[in-house]
Write a protein that holds these residues in place. Structure first.
Motif, PDB file in Angstrom:
ATOM      1  N   PHE A 102      38.951  42.929  38.481  1.00 30.14           N
ATOM      2  CA  PHE A 102      40.157  43.286  37.717  1.00 30.14           C
ATOM      3  C   PHE A 102      41.363  43.249  38.655  1.00 30.14           C
ATOM      4  O   PHE A 102      41.668  44.224  39.341  1.00 30.14           O
ATOM      5  CB  PHE A 102      39.979  44.662  37.081  1.00 30.14           C
ATOM      6  CG  PHE A 102      38.817  44.720  36.135  1.00 30.14           C
ATOM      7  CD1 PHE A 102      38.918  44.213  34.847  1.00 30.14           C
ATOM      8  CD2 PHE A 102      37.602  45.258  36.544  1.00 30.14           C
ATOM      9  CE1 PHE A 102      37.831  44.257  33.975  1.00 30.14           C
ATOM     10  CE2 PHE A 102      36.516  45.303  35.688  1.00 30.14           C
ATOM     11  CZ  PHE A 102      36.626  44.795  34.401  1.00 30.14           C
ATOM     12  N   THR A 103      42.029  42.120  38.685  1.00 31.71           N
ATOM     13  CA  THR A 103      43.119  41.901  39.643  1.00 31.71           C
ATOM     14  C   THR A 103      44.484  41.901  38.986  1.00 31.71           C
ATOM     15  O   THR A 103      45.494  41.760  39.674  1.00 31.71           O
ATOM     16  CB  THR A 103      42.909  40.561  40.382  1.00 31.71           C
ATOM     17  OG1 THR A 103      42.799  39.500  39.421  1.00 31.71           O
ATOM     18  CG2 THR A 103      41.638  40.608  41.219  1.00 31.71           C
ATOM     19  N   ARG A 104      44.545  42.078  37.678  1.00 27.14           N
ATOM     20  CA  ARG A 104      45.810  42.240  36.975  1.00 27.14           C
ATOM     21  C   ARG A 104      45.933  43.694  36.559  1.00 27.14           C
ATOM     22  O   ARG A 104      45.011  44.273  36.000  1.00 27.14           O
ATOM     23  CB  ARG A 104      45.899  41.324  35.758  1.00 27.14           C
ATOM     24  CG  ARG A 104      45.957  39.850  36.121  1.00 27.14           C
ATOM     25  CD  ARG A 104      45.688  38.949  34.914  1.00 27.14           C
ATOM     26  NE  ARG A 104      46.355  39.459  33.718  1.00 27.14           N
ATOM     27  CZ  ARG A 104      45.749  39.519  32.520  1.00 27.14           C
ATOM     28  NH1 ARG A 104      44.497  39.142  32.372  1.00 27.14           N
ATOM     29  NH2 ARG A 104      46.426  39.974  31.479  1.00 27.14           N
ATOM     30  N   SER A 105      47.095  44.299  36.848  1.00 28.97           N
ATOM     31  CA  SER A 105      47.222  45.737  36.649  1.00 28.97           C
ATOM     32  C   SER A 105      48.676  46.149  36.521  1.00 28.97           C
ATOM     33  O   SER A 105      49.587  45.451  36.978  1.00 28.97           O
ATOM     34  CB  SER A 105      46.598  46.471  37.850  1.00 28.97           C
ATOM     35  OG  SER A 105      46.700  47.866  37.689  1.00 28.97           O
ATOM     36  N   THR A 106      48.879  47.298  35.883  1.00 33.09           N
ATOM     37  CA  THR A 106      50.184  47.965  35.889  1.00 33.09           C
ATOM     38  C   THR A 106      50.068  49.329  36.556  1.00 33.09           C
ATOM     39  O   THR A 106      50.972  50.150  36.458  1.00 33.09           O
ATOM     40  CB  THR A 106      50.715  48.145  34.448  1.00 33.09           C
ATOM     41  OG1 THR A 106      49.755  48.881  33.680  1.00 33.09           O
ATOM     42  CG2 THR A 106      50.967  46.784  33.791  1.00 33.09           C
ATOM     43  N   VAL A 142      37.469  36.584  46.655  1.00 35.31           N
ATOM     44  CA  VAL A 142      37.421  35.863  45.386  1.00 35.31           C
ATOM     45  C   VAL A 142      38.069  36.760  44.338  1.00 35.31           C
ATOM     46  O   VAL A 142      37.656  37.910  44.167  1.00 35.31           O
ATOM     47  CB  VAL A 142      35.973  35.530  44.972  1.00 35.31           C
ATOM     48  CG1 VAL A 142      35.964  34.813  43.630  1.00 35.31           C
ATOM     49  CG2 VAL A 142      35.286  34.700  46.046  1.00 35.31           C
ATOM     50  N   LEU A 143      39.081  36.264  43.642  1.00 36.06           N
ATOM     51  CA  LEU A 143      39.820  37.049  42.653  1.00 36.06           C
ATOM     52  C   LEU A 143      39.535  36.489  41.262  1.00 36.06           C
ATOM     53  O   LEU A 143      39.836  35.336  40.985  1.00 36.06           O
ATOM     54  CB  LEU A 143      41.318  37.006  42.951  1.00 36.06           C
ATOM     55  CG  LEU A 143      41.729  37.341  44.395  1.00 36.06           C
ATOM     56  CD1 LEU A 143      43.248  37.248  44.543  1.00 36.06           C
ATOM     57  CD2 LEU A 143      41.233  38.718  44.798  1.00 36.06           C
ATOM     58  N   LEU A 144      38.965  37.324  40.387  1.00 30.79           N
ATOM     59  CA  LEU A 144      38.564  36.837  39.072  1.00 30.79           C
ATOM     60  C   LEU A 144      39.688  36.864  38.044  1.00 30.79           C
ATOM     61  O   LEU A 144      39.617  36.177  37.031  1.00 30.79           O
ATOM     62  CB  LEU A 144      37.358  37.640  38.555  1.00 30.79           C
ATOM     63  CG  LEU A 144      35.992  37.032  38.883  1.00 30.79           C
ATOM     64  CD1 LEU A 144      35.776  36.935  40.390  1.00 30.79           C
ATOM     65  CD2 LEU A 144      34.875  37.824  38.235  1.00 30.79           C
ATOM     66  N   GLY A 145      40.706  37.702  38.238  1.00 29.23           N
ATOM     67  CA  GLY A 145      41.893  37.613  37.411  1.00 29.23           C
ATOM     68  C   GLY A 145      41.868  38.366  36.092  1.00 29.23           C
ATOM     69  O   GLY A 145      42.722  38.130  35.226  1.00 29.23           O
ATOM     70  N   HIS A 146      40.949  39.318  35.902  1.00 29.18           N
ATOM     71  CA  HIS A 146      40.910  40.077  34.664  1.00 29.18           C
ATOM     72  C   HIS A 146      41.880  41.253  34.712  1.00 29.18           C
ATOM     73  O   HIS A 146      42.222  41.761  35.772  1.00 29.18           O
ATOM     74  CB  HIS A 146      39.493  40.583  34.400  1.00 29.18           C
ATOM     75  CG  HIS A 146      38.528  39.482  34.073  1.00 29.18           C
ATOM     76  ND1 HIS A 146      38.361  38.987  32.798  1.00 29.18           N
ATOM     77  CD2 HIS A 146      37.702  38.754  34.867  1.00 29.18           C
ATOM     78  CE1 HIS A 146      37.471  38.022  32.823  1.00 29.18           C
ATOM     79  NE2 HIS A 146      37.046  37.861  34.056  1.00 29.18           N
ATOM     80  N   LYS A 147      42.292  41.717  33.532  1.00 24.47           N
ATOM     81  CA  LYS A 147      43.195  42.869  33.410  1.00 24.47           C
ATOM     82  C   LYS A 147      42.377  44.154  33.397  1.00 24.47           C
ATOM     83  O   LYS A 147      41.371  44.255  32.690  1.00 24.47           O
ATOM     84  CB  LYS A 147      44.003  42.751  32.112  1.00 24.47           C
ATOM     85  CG  LYS A 147      44.884  43.947  31.816  1.00 24.47           C
ATOM     86  CD  LYS A 147      46.037  44.065  32.796  1.00 24.47           C
ATOM     87  CE  LYS A 147      46.984  45.201  32.410  1.00 24.47           C
ATOM     88  NZ  LYS A 147      46.329  46.542  32.488  1.00 24.47           N
TER      89      LYS A 147
END
Length: 297
Positions: A102-106, A142-147
């Motif tokens: 989970f690499t997208r975040s606020t 490795v970055l999977l890019g999920h929120k």
């Protein structure tokens, strides 16, 4: 490995007074940092400089030289491995690849919300924090890019579990010789539960005691009960003595300032490491990390 025994007297929680440990740890860490600064100025190539991404503050740490069987770490968020298991790999470096799901975040500390106001800004900051924290370990990423999940937390969906499991399977296929390591999901955070479930499905049998859900630190009685209910008892555990590297672990945690702010509050996982070490044989380490190993099905 060139890491030497810390020439600093380590603090012990409440040894000289009640609730003094946070400041005691800050002072010990400053003393250790000063020691490394002098080595860096003397052109010691083993000491590298790290800059905290959120405010550019410099720190120093010894670069590790990994050896042995590679490890593929599967972490929910950028700070999870650092919080829960980085001391073990500072003390016993192995070739590391860290896959962050989970690499997208606020999500940032409330004190920083007016500075980092968008998902893009927060995600970029946290990505740089993850890179800085892993730099001393020479880890690949490795970055999977999920929120990530947002409160109020709800159970993750089956479709999301299937999708992430498939993506992680591809990462594992690219690292066929690596031993898998993932969170035990002591905490009930849905991202941790999902990653744990995916890792188990992919054959992982080695898990860290995750300390990252700040509200509970996986220590609340209800969390412990539900963890035991999910996993069953007895669950084999192993403790790793991190006493000689606990101040370096503090440096690694400083890189994640968007989550742990101000720096003084980073004593919490270190205090937990002291509590964990009470289960070590008498007269051995003062700080430790806990892991779980399950038997193959």
């Amino acid at each position: 490995m060139n890491q030497s025994r810390t020439p600093v007297t380590l603090p012990v929680p409440d040894a000289e007074g009640i609730y003094t440990f946070p400041d005691d740890l800050v002072r010990a860490h400053e003393e250790w940092t000063d020691h490394l600064v002098e080595r860096h100025r003397a052109h010691d190539d083993h000491v590298i400089e790290l800059m905290t991404p959120y405010n550019g503050h410099p720190y120093f740490i010894e670069l590790r030289h990994p050896a042995g069987r590679p490890v593929l770490v599967i972490e929910p968020h950028h700070d999870d491995f650092a919080l829960s298991a980085s001391g073990t790999f500072l003390a016993h470096p192995r070739p590391l690849t860290v896959a962050t799901v989970f690499t997208r975040s606020t999500s940032v500390h409330p004190a920083l919300e007016d500075t980092f106001t968008t998902e893009a800004a927060v995600s970029h900051l946290r990505e740089r924090e993850g890179a800085a924290a892993l730099a001393p370990l020479a880890a690949e990423r490795v970055l999977l890019g999920h929120k990530d999940a947002e409160p109020p937390y709800r159970p993750y969906s089956h479709d999301r579990l299937e999708r992430i499991t498939h993506e992680l399977h591809e990462v594992i296929d690219a690292h066929p010789d690596a031993e898998l390591l993932a969170p035990a999901a002591v905490t009930r955070h849905p991202d941790h539960l999902l990653v744990h479930h995916a890792a188990v499905r992919l054959g992982c049998r080695w898990f860290w005691e995750d300390l990252a859900f700040w509200s509970t630190y996986a220590l609340a009685g209800c969390d412990q009960y539900l963890f035991r209910a999910r996993t069953g008892l007895p669950l084999p555990t192993e403790l790793v003595d991190i006493t000689d590297v606990v101040l370096d672990k503090t440096t690694v945690l400083r890189m994640h300032g968007s989550q742990m702010h101000p720096a003084r509050k980073m004593y919490r996982p270190i205090r937990h490491a002291w509590t964990t070490a009470t289960a070590l044989p008498a007269g051995t380490g003062t700080y430790a990390e806990r892991f779980y190993r399950t038997e193959s099905p």
